[in-house]
Scaffold this motif. Structure first.
Motif, PDB file in Angstrom:
ATOM      1  N   ARG A  68       0.832  -1.207   0.000  1.00 11.93           N
ATOM      2  CA  ARG A  68       0.000   0.000   0.000  1.00 11.93           C
ATOM      3  C   ARG A  68       0.867   1.258   0.000  1.00 11.93           C
ATOM      4  NH1 ARG A  68      -3.947  -0.547   4.931  1.00 11.93           N
ATOM      5  NH2 ARG A  68      -4.822   1.348   3.990  1.00 11.93           N
ATOM      6  N   VAL A  69       1.975   1.221   0.733  1.00  9.47           N
ATOM      7  CA  VAL A  69       2.900   2.359   0.741  1.00  9.47           C
ATOM      8  C   VAL A  69       3.458   2.594  -0.658  1.00  9.47           C
ATOM      9  CG1 VAL A  69       5.162   3.157   1.556  1.00  9.47           C
ATOM     10  CG2 VAL A  69       3.511   2.205   3.177  1.00  9.47           C
ATOM     11  N   SER A 103       1.567   7.171  -6.560  1.00  7.22           N
ATOM     12  CA  SER A 103       0.482   8.135  -6.742  1.00  7.22           C
ATOM     13  C   SER A 103       0.924   9.549  -6.385  1.00  7.22           C
ATOM     14  CB  SER A 103      -0.719   7.734  -5.886  1.00  7.22           C
ATOM     15  OG  SER A 103      -1.693   8.743  -5.886  1.00  7.22           O
ATOM     16  N   LYS A 104       1.558   9.698  -5.231  1.00  8.46           N
ATOM     17  CA  LYS A 104       1.921  11.026  -4.748  1.00  8.46           C
ATOM     18  C   LYS A 104       3.152  11.596  -5.454  1.00  8.46           C
ATOM     19  CE  LYS A 104      -1.320  11.427  -1.632  1.00  8.46           C
ATOM     20  NZ  LYS A 104      -2.371  12.474  -1.732  1.00  8.46           N
ATOM     21  N   ALA A 105       3.916  10.746  -6.141  1.00 10.43           N
ATOM     22  CA  ALA A 105       5.061  11.247  -6.913  1.00 10.43           C
ATOM     23  C   ALA A 105       4.640  11.725  -8.293  1.00 10.43           C
ATOM     24  CB  ALA A 105       6.132  10.171  -7.047  1.00 10.43           C
ATOM     25  N   ARG A 111      13.109   2.601   6.535  1.00 10.09           N
ATOM     26  CA  ARG A 111      12.482   3.607   7.390  1.00 10.09           C
ATOM     27  C   ARG A 111      10.959   3.509   7.396  1.00 10.09           C
ATOM     28  NH1 ARG A 111      16.809   4.698   4.879  1.00 10.09           N
ATOM     29  NH2 ARG A 111      18.623   5.753   5.791  1.00 10.09           N
ATOM     30  N   PRO A 112      10.307   3.445   6.220  1.00  7.50           N
ATOM     31  CA  PRO A 112       8.850   3.272   6.275  1.00  7.50           C
ATOM     32  C   PRO A 112       8.425   1.940   6.884  1.00  7.50           C
ATOM     33  CG  PRO A 112       9.639   3.165   3.998  1.00  7.50           C
ATOM     34  CD  PRO A 112      10.779   3.668   4.837  1.00  7.50           C
ATOM     35  N   MET A 113       9.242   0.908   6.710  1.00  7.54           N
ATOM     36  CA  MET A 113       8.910  -0.363   7.361  1.00  7.54           C
ATOM     37  C   MET A 113       8.913  -0.221   8.874  1.00  7.54           C
ATOM     38  SD  MET A 113      10.471  -3.573   5.217  1.00  7.54           S
ATOM     39  CE  MET A 113      12.120  -2.979   4.873  1.00  7.54           C
ATOM     40  N   LEU A 114       9.818   0.614   9.407  1.00  6.11           N
ATOM     41  CA  LEU A 114       9.834   0.855  10.849  1.00  6.11           C
ATOM     42  C   LEU A 114       8.529   1.491  11.307  1.00  6.11           C
ATOM     43  CD1 LEU A 114      13.456   2.215  11.502  1.00  6.11           C
ATOM     44  CD2 LEU A 114      12.585  -0.096  11.895  1.00  6.11           C
ATOM     45  N   LYS A 165       0.096   6.510   5.337  1.00  8.09           N
ATOM     46  CA  LYS A 165       0.457   7.861   4.896  1.00  8.09           C
ATOM     47  C   LYS A 165       1.711   8.356   5.621  1.00  8.09           C
ATOM     48  CE  LYS A 165      -4.044   9.447   3.305  1.00  8.09           C
ATOM     49  NZ  LYS A 165      -5.134  10.435   3.460  1.00  8.09           N
ATOM     50  N   LEU A 166       1.838   8.021   6.907  1.00 10.10           N
ATOM     51  CA  LEU A 166       3.027   8.463   7.636  1.00 10.10           C
ATOM     52  C   LEU A 166       4.277   7.745   7.132  1.00 10.10           C
ATOM     53  CD1 LEU A 166       1.617   8.703  11.276  1.00 10.10           C
ATOM     54  CD2 LEU A 166       2.167  10.582   9.714  1.00 10.10           C
ATOM     55  N   ALA A 167       4.158   6.457   6.823  1.00 16.49           N
ATOM     56  CA  ALA A 167       5.300   5.706   6.285  1.00 16.49           C
ATOM     57  C   ALA A 167       5.716   6.273   4.929  1.00 16.49           C
ATOM     58  CB  ALA A 167       4.947   4.226   6.154  1.00 16.49           C
TER      59      ALA A 167
END
Length: 338
Positions: free
Chosen positions: A30-31, A37-39, A62-65, A82-84
């Motif tokens: 999902r990330v 999408s956001k890029a 980092r996003p996995m954390l 969204k935060l990841a």
């Protein structure tokens, strides 16, 4: 020119990030969709530059954390996605900016964005990604998470400026250098690990523990990166051995070798780092001096020290697959020198 570094802890030879990858697989899918999408943008160069770096093969630790530290405390919503993604965009933006500041030509084995599209495009696309990151933070609606990540953004920028102030200065101390990497690298690891428990609604002591875990993991991670520059392989690290040396970067192995050297050896380091005399022959000599004074092994020992602090931060938490995976990440980060 590769250097083999023996680790004292044999268990590190089996260290793997796979348990964390497996646990966060559905969340990272999902990330990754949100990243693409956001890029996106109607300005064609923005997705071209962003996707060049985003698709270059990083592990996205980092996003996995963020995903892991939300899930391990029972979070079941979607704010952590969204935060990841925000964390990954912050990281990508700093890489784009770093490559311009450092005049780097290679990252993760590929030409840097600046060598393809130029410095201006790299900086501006980095700014676009930071803007998108903050938009997603606002959408989440957590002032605490916004505070943690926006503070990290400021600290990272401070670290960049601090690095400029010590660049090519052989009088830089170990404490000076640790301050740089604490800001430039470890601050985002800390923020990534702290926003997970924030959206999960944990107490302050748990947030503090996860922040400590991330901070010390980040310090260990960067110190091992410093070792890999003088003892790794380009295919594995995305860098050629000695890239930091050629760019005149002050890292801990150099600081230790300089401090421990003779007057003549210290003059060699000044000529090489400060004076830009950094051909292959001088790199060979630098590698010899680093080996002579045990600078790589001592840097690894410091990385292991911070890894132990990260593990201690997790120790009071209940035994879960998430905790086990986060402990494995510590071993993985340090075992990269094998």
């Amino acid at each position: 020119m590769g250097v083999v570094i023996p680790l004292e802890e044999s268990k590190n030879k089996q260290a793997s990030v796979k348990p964390l990858v497996d646990l966060t697989k559905s969340g990272m899918e999902r990330v990754n969709q949100l990243i693409l999408s956001k890029a996106g943008s109607d300005v064609q160069m923005i997705p071209e530059v962003a996707n060049h770096l985003i698709s270059s093969g990083g592990k996205r630790l980092r996003p996995m954390l963020t995903l892991a530290t939300a899930a391990m405390f029972g979070y079941e919503g979607d704010h952590h996605i969204k935060l990841a993604t925000s964390v990954e965009f912050m990281h990508t933006a700093t890489l784009l900016h770093d490559d311009v500041v450092d005049e780097s030509d290679l990252r993760r084995g590929k030409s840097t964005a600046r060598t393809i599209w130029g410095n201006q495009a790299s900086v501006l696309v980095g700014d676009f990604l930071l803007g998108q990151a903050f938009r997603m933070m606002v959408e989440v609606g957590s002032l605490d998470a916004l505070d943690v990540l926006s503070t990290a953004a400021c600290v990272i920028a401070e670290g960049e400026v601090l690095q400029l102030s010590v660049a090519k200065n052989m009088e830089t101390t170990e404490d000076d250098y640790l301050a740089v990497i604490r800001a430039k690298t470890a601050a985002l690891f800390a923020a990534a690990a702290e926003v997970g428990p924030i959206v999960a609604g944990t107490d302050k002591s748990t947030r503090s523990a996860m922040k400590s875990y991330g901070m010390n993991l980040g310090l260990a991670f960067q110190l091992v990166d410093d070792v890999l520059d003088y003892g790794g392989k380009a295919a594995e690290t995305g860098k050629n051995v000695g890239d930091d040396f050629r760019e005149g970067k002050i890292t801990l192995p150099v600081i230790l070798s300089y401090r421990r050297g003779t007057a003549a050896e210290r003059e060699f380091w000044k000529e090489s780092i400060e004076g830009g005399q950094n051909d292959d022959a001088r790199l060979e000599k630098a590698l010899g001096l680093i080996g002579k004074y045990g600078a790589l092994n001592d840097t690894i020992q410091r990385a292991q020290h911070y890894g132990t602090i990260a593990r201690d931060a997790l120790a009071p938490l209940p035994e879960t697959p998430w905790k086990s995976a986060l402990n494995d990440v510590i071993d993985f980060c340090i075992a990269r020198v094998n």
